[in-house]
Design a protein around this motif. Structure first.
Motif, short mmCIF file in Angstrom:
data_model
loop_
_atom_site.label_atom_id
_atom_site.label_comp_id
_atom_site.label_asym_id
_atom_site.label_seq_id
_atom_site.Cartn_x
_atom_site.Cartn_y
_atom_site.Cartn_z
N ALA A 35 -19.35 10.81 -22.06
CA ALA A 35 -19.39 11.78 -20.96
C ALA A 35 -19.75 11.09 -19.65
CB ALA A 35 -20.38 12.90 -21.27
N ALA A 36 -20.73 10.18 -19.70
CA ALA A 36 -21.10 9.45 -18.49
C ALA A 36 -19.96 8.55 -18.03
CB ALA A 36 -22.36 8.62 -18.76
N LEU A 37 -19.25 7.94 -18.97
CA LEU A 37 -18.12 7.09 -18.62
C LEU A 37 -17.02 7.92 -17.95
CD1 LEU A 37 -17.21 4.13 -18.83
CD2 LEU A 37 -16.10 4.73 -20.98
N ALA A 38 -16.78 9.12 -18.44
CA ALA A 38 -15.80 10.01 -17.81
C ALA A 38 -16.23 10.35 -16.39
CB ALA A 38 -15.62 11.27 -18.65
N ALA A 39 -17.52 10.56 -16.18
CA ALA A 39 -18.03 10.85 -14.84
C ALA A 39 -17.83 9.67 -13.90
CB ALA A 39 -19.51 11.23 -14.91
N LEU A 43 -15.67 9.75 -10.47
CA LEU A 43 -16.23 9.35 -9.18
C LEU A 43 -15.35 8.34 -8.47
CD1 LEU A 43 -20.07 8.88 -9.77
CD2 LEU A 43 -19.00 10.39 -8.09
N LYS A 44 -14.86 7.37 -9.23
CA LYS A 44 -14.04 6.32 -8.65
C LYS A 44 -12.59 6.74 -8.41
CE LYS A 44 -14.00 2.11 -10.02
NZ LYS A 44 -14.21 1.18 -8.89
N GLN A 45 -12.22 7.92 -8.93
CA GLN A 45 -10.82 8.36 -8.90
C GLN A 45 -9.94 7.30 -9.57
OE1 GLN A 45 -9.86 9.44 -4.82
NE2 GLN A 45 -11.82 10.52 -4.61
#
Length: 195
Positions: A35-39, A43-45
């Protein structure tokens, strides 16, 4: 609370953090936290089918997740800690969310702070603190303006480095995937000396 304590607490809470590495400013999450990796990707698009490097505390930690083999160990011995990311076959059975289905790019950074973070929380997935395809800011203040929703930020001063060299050692061949501070000539020399 120290910067290290703040970063460790934020990562364990599933947050994205902004921190200095030995090369550039990076956005980082726990590599095992999907989940954090997806975030981080959001963020970076950044397209979700592109990989991010996994920063490790040392070679022993890397070897718990990837098969470095003779080639990888020779490169780690010569260039770690440092600006070389080694893409190798994963052996972690999905323990890390980062990487592809079969490979992970690992790097032991030449930065004691980041290595301490990885030692305390496990491997850290990190990507340069820029929007996908844009230049990476040299200053923390510029990076934090781009990523103003990231709450945990560590300012390490100006970072003038370039992104790490990326080399693949998969399937018995050694392939340069991204130019960087470590030249292919030096990689070849280290392999010839170490294997």
């Amino acid at each position: 609370m120290s910067d290290l304590d703040r970063v460790v607490a934020a990562l364990r809470d599933g947050q994205v953090v902004l921190l200095p590495t030995d090369t550039v400013y990076g956005l980082a999450v726990m590599a095992a936290d999907s989940a954090a990796l997806a975030a981080l990707f959001a963020l970076k698009q950044r397209p979700v089918d592109t990989s991010v490097a996994v920063l490790v505390a040392d070679t022993a930690q890397a070897e718990r997740y990837v098969d470095l083999g003779a080639a990888g160990n020779a490169l780690a011995e010569r260039f770690w800690p440092g600006a070389l990311t080694i893409v190798a076959n994963r052996i972690d059975d999905g323990a890390l969310a980062a990487g592809t289905d079969s490979t992970i790019g690992v790097r032991c950074p030449d930065d004691a702070f980041v290595r301490s973070v990885a030692e305390l929380v496990g491997p850290v997935a990190a990507s340069s603190a820029n929007l996908h395809g844009e230049p990476t800011p040299e200053l923390c203040s510029d990076a934090s303006r781009i990523f103003d929703t990231v709450e945990t930020v560590v300012d390490g001063g100006r970072r003038l480095g370039s992104a790490s060299t990326v080399v693949s050692i998969v399937d018995g061949s050694v392939d340069l995937l991204r130019d960087g501070p470590v030249s292919m000539a030096n990689i070849t020399a280290a392999l010839n000396a170490g294997i």
